[in-house]
Design a protein around this motif. Sequence first.
Motif, PDB file in Angstrom:
ATOM      1  N   LEU A  42     -13.029   2.983 -18.732  1.00 31.39           N
ATOM      2  CA  LEU A  42     -11.620   2.992 -19.107  1.00 31.39           C
ATOM      3  C   LEU A  42     -11.410   3.725 -20.436  1.00 31.39           C
ATOM      4  CD1 LEU A  42      -8.808   1.993 -18.454  1.00 31.39           C
ATOM      5  CD2 LEU A  42      -9.387  -0.197 -19.490  1.00 31.39           C
ATOM      6  N   LEU A  59       2.524  -0.175  -9.626  1.00 31.80           N
ATOM      7  CA  LEU A  59       1.283   0.489  -9.222  1.00 31.80           C
ATOM      8  C   LEU A  59       1.026   1.683 -10.135  1.00 31.80           C
ATOM      9  CD1 LEU A  59       1.475   0.451  -5.304  1.00 31.80           C
ATOM     10  CD2 LEU A  59       0.238  -1.093  -6.838  1.00 31.80           C
ATOM     11  N   MET A  60      -0.131   1.675 -10.758  1.00 30.04           N
ATOM     12  CA  MET A  60      -0.497   2.769 -11.667  1.00 30.04           C
ATOM     13  C   MET A  60      -1.430   3.724 -10.938  1.00 30.04           C
ATOM     14  SD  MET A  60      -1.923   2.380 -15.543  1.00 30.04           S
ATOM     15  CE  MET A  60      -3.668   2.708 -15.411  1.00 30.04           C
ATOM     16  N   ASP A  61      -1.274   4.998 -11.195  1.00 26.58           N
ATOM     17  CA  ASP A  61      -2.158   6.006 -10.611  1.00 26.58           C
ATOM     18  C   ASP A  61      -3.521   5.919 -11.309  1.00 26.58           C
ATOM     19  OD1 ASP A  61      -3.540   8.322  -9.902  1.00 26.58           O
ATOM     20  OD2 ASP A  61      -1.697   9.462  -9.632  1.00 26.58           O
ATOM     21  N   LEU A  73     -11.114   1.261  -7.567  1.00 26.53           N
ATOM     22  CA  LEU A  73      -9.934   0.641  -8.177  1.00 26.53           C
ATOM     23  C   LEU A  73      -8.667   0.931  -7.370  1.00 26.53           C
ATOM     24  CD1 LEU A  73      -9.413  -1.075 -10.651  1.00 26.53           C
ATOM     25  CD2 LEU A  73      -9.097   1.014 -11.970  1.00 26.53           C
ATOM     26  N   GLN A 132       0.864  -1.172   0.000  1.00 20.33           N
ATOM     27  CA  GLN A 132       0.000   0.000   0.000  1.00 20.33           C
ATOM     28  C   GLN A 132       0.909   1.233   0.000  1.00 20.33           C
ATOM     29  OE1 GLN A 132      -3.619   0.072   0.950  1.00 20.33           O
ATOM     30  NE2 GLN A 132      -3.775  -2.124   0.650  1.00 20.33           N
ATOM     31  N   ALA A 162      -3.267   1.128  -8.267  1.00 16.72           N
ATOM     32  CA  ALA A 162      -3.611  -0.287  -8.442  1.00 16.72           C
ATOM     33  C   ALA A 162      -2.602  -0.919  -9.395  1.00 16.72           C
ATOM     34  CB  ALA A 162      -5.021  -0.418  -9.013  1.00 16.72           C
ATOM     35  N   ASP A 163      -2.383  -2.194  -9.197  1.00 17.36           N
ATOM     36  CA  ASP A 163      -1.533  -2.946 -10.141  1.00 17.36           C
ATOM     37  C   ASP A 163      -2.409  -3.257 -11.346  1.00 17.36           C
ATOM     38  OD1 ASP A 163       0.266  -4.469 -11.451  1.00 17.36           O
ATOM     39  OD2 ASP A 163       0.524  -5.982  -9.889  1.00 17.36           O
ATOM     40  N   PHE A 164      -2.683  -2.230 -12.096  1.00 16.37           N
ATOM     41  CA  PHE A 164      -3.715  -2.277 -13.125  1.00 16.37           C
ATOM     42  C   PHE A 164      -3.411  -3.310 -14.213  1.00 16.37           C
ATOM     43  CE2 PHE A 164      -5.901  -0.580 -16.901  1.00 16.37           C
ATOM     44  CZ  PHE A 164      -7.173  -0.442 -16.386  1.00 16.37           C
ATOM     45  N   TYR A 165      -2.146  -3.351 -14.613  1.00 20.03           N
ATOM     46  CA  TYR A 165      -1.766  -4.272 -15.694  1.00 20.03           C
ATOM     47  C   TYR A 165      -1.167  -5.568 -15.163  1.00 20.03           C
ATOM     48  CZ  TYR A 165      -2.722  -0.729 -19.226  1.00 20.03           C
ATOM     49  OH  TYR A 165      -3.348   0.175 -20.052  1.00 20.03           O
ATOM     50  N   THR A 166      -1.325  -5.798 -13.845  1.00 19.72           N
ATOM     51  CA  THR A 166      -0.745  -6.972 -13.177  1.00 19.72           C
ATOM     52  C   THR A 166       0.699  -7.214 -13.616  1.00 19.72           C
ATOM     53  OG1 THR A 166      -1.807  -8.426 -14.816  1.00 19.72           O
ATOM     54  CG2 THR A 166      -2.922  -8.145 -12.695  1.00 19.72           C
ATOM     55  N   LEU A 180      -7.854   9.105 -11.698  1.00 17.13           N
ATOM     56  CA  LEU A 180      -8.783   9.623 -12.707  1.00 17.13           C
ATOM     57  C   LEU A 180      -9.976   8.678 -12.872  1.00 17.13           C
ATOM     58  CD1 LEU A 180      -9.158  11.828 -14.953  1.00 17.13           C
ATOM     59  CD2 LEU A 180      -8.072  10.216 -16.515  1.00 17.13           C
ATOM     60  N   PRO A 213     -12.769   8.217 -19.369  1.00 12.16           N
ATOM     61  CA  PRO A 213     -13.132   8.614 -18.010  1.00 12.16           C
ATOM     62  C   PRO A 213     -13.828   9.971 -17.947  1.00 12.16           C
ATOM     63  CG  PRO A 213     -10.843   7.881 -18.115  1.00 12.16           C
ATOM     64  CD  PRO A 213     -11.333   7.951 -19.519  1.00 12.16           C
TER      65      PRO A 213
END
Lengths: 192, 382
Positions: free
Chosen positions: B167, B261-263, B343, B58, B253-257, B266, B170
């Motif tokens: 996505l 961590l991506m912001d 998210l 975190q 979040a680890d958006f793209y795994t 938005l 936004p």
Amino acid sequence: MKLSFTLALVCTLGVAIAQSPPASRPGVPLTISVFAESISLPTFSHMQKGGLGLKIGTEFYYRNRPGSQTIQNVAAGYYHHPQVQSGWFVNTSVGYRKFVGGFFVDALVGGGALLLRPVAPSYTCDESTGTYRKASAAQFKFMPTLQTGIGYRLPNRALFFARYELFGEMPFRSVVLPHQAISAGTQLHLPK
Amino acid sequence: MKTKQIIHLAAFLGLALAGCQESQVAPDTTETDSPYRDHPKNDQYQAALSTFNKQWRQPGNILLLKRAGEPLWTGAVGKSDLERQRNLQISDPFRAGSITKTFVAVAIMKLQEEGKLQLENTLGELLPEMLQHIAGADRITLWQMLSHTSGIFDPVNDDAQYQLDLLNNPAKRLAMSTRDILARYVYGRKLQFEPGERFGYSNTNYWLLGMILEKKSEKRLQAVLDELVFQPADLHQTYFEPRDDRNVVRGYADFYTNGKLMDVSLLDRADSEGRASGGLITTAGDLLRFSDALFGGKIVSAASLKAMMTLPSIRQGTTEYGLGLDSYTSPLGVAWGHNGNLLGVDANWFYFPDRKATFVLFGNNGGGADKSFVNKLLEKEL
């Protein structure tokens, strides 16, 4: 506006070359298209604005008859999706094209590599110190593609076409992040 | 010729990659200053929070603990904004996500106490236009909407296109009104189950409850919540209306795994802001004040609170959700409150009536985490 300007440019180029005398032997096909993409499941009922892109490629023929072609194309391109991402890609597809007079329909399936660059910044954690540092967000993805289109072939073999395309970013969470695109373009034959 | 083309392409991609090198950002040198340093268990609580923070990747966490017989403790660890390397402060505002639902439920209970509506009213009675759009609107009651037993379709969790549209654009989602969203994703959908049959969490219930509040009060939802909840609970750092507030803690979040961590701030803002399902911005301190006021009987009557803490009887399965209040069973007894997940946000607020204990835990990584360490802290002997 940008899309219509680019489309007009591509079509003008196609007509200009189409008006030149037909070559005695067909040259190397050069395919240029512009496309509008969006992140979406396949749908026509709720098409949304997304990004714009440009694709350039060529194609090879496994079978090239007057009424049909079995083809493999290779393309490279770029798209920019505001607020979300941009992508450079190289892909190849195989498919079939059926002619009825000068008109044709075709369908292709393939895959390639997508170098994706999200707009939002990313960070990595230094495990030893627990601090976060800004990191490159660029990443390679497999890019499956599926496309179908209609077009017209001029007597000098130049083509004009419009296509509906699906492509994806893989892997992404639940397997794939789907995109759909509408493209328009032309195929010219460069002299050998 | 072909070889040259390949070389050019490789050089092109190489240049593109070169533009993506890692870069450093200037750190914020502001110290996290805690007024709870003299708390007898400050070191123990701070250590537990730091361990949790690292274990669950975190960027930042805020933990508030209130136990009977012990002074209040609040601590923060990590960053609120990785771009600016800003240290998280205990008073920083967080997106509360679905904790908003409790606030909306409280406002509904207040209107019920004022005689402006009844929990037995149907959706069709309160919003007649929904009779044409929402299946079962003539028999879905306010009670069922508050307890997520209405069967109304939830696009947030059950419609991939809803998420993809967010996505894709936004800004467009942010500009859409609740009515626009209902029209685009909900109207005309079948009920997921017969009203009252079972529990099925649906954000749509609370979008509609927000519209009911606005209609019955003839005010915007921000004004309704301000009058019926924020002011009676003495909340000064809580708001609901859309604001481009740069002080709100950013979400990641680890958006793209891919381990990074991506912001996703938005996306979180576009998906929640101004929505009765999750648009609240608040602080840990304000959530405690709200909790104390709610469970202390200062906002709603004892009868309303009892109704909120009563699990509805359903015909299939079980539910731990009352009216805008979630519950879980712990070694400390049954806890009542709500969590809020976006998210890039993991927000939790729960009250343990048997122990008169409360915790608020905020995190700005929405990937999920095991929060049982909080129960262990609250369990320990004083």
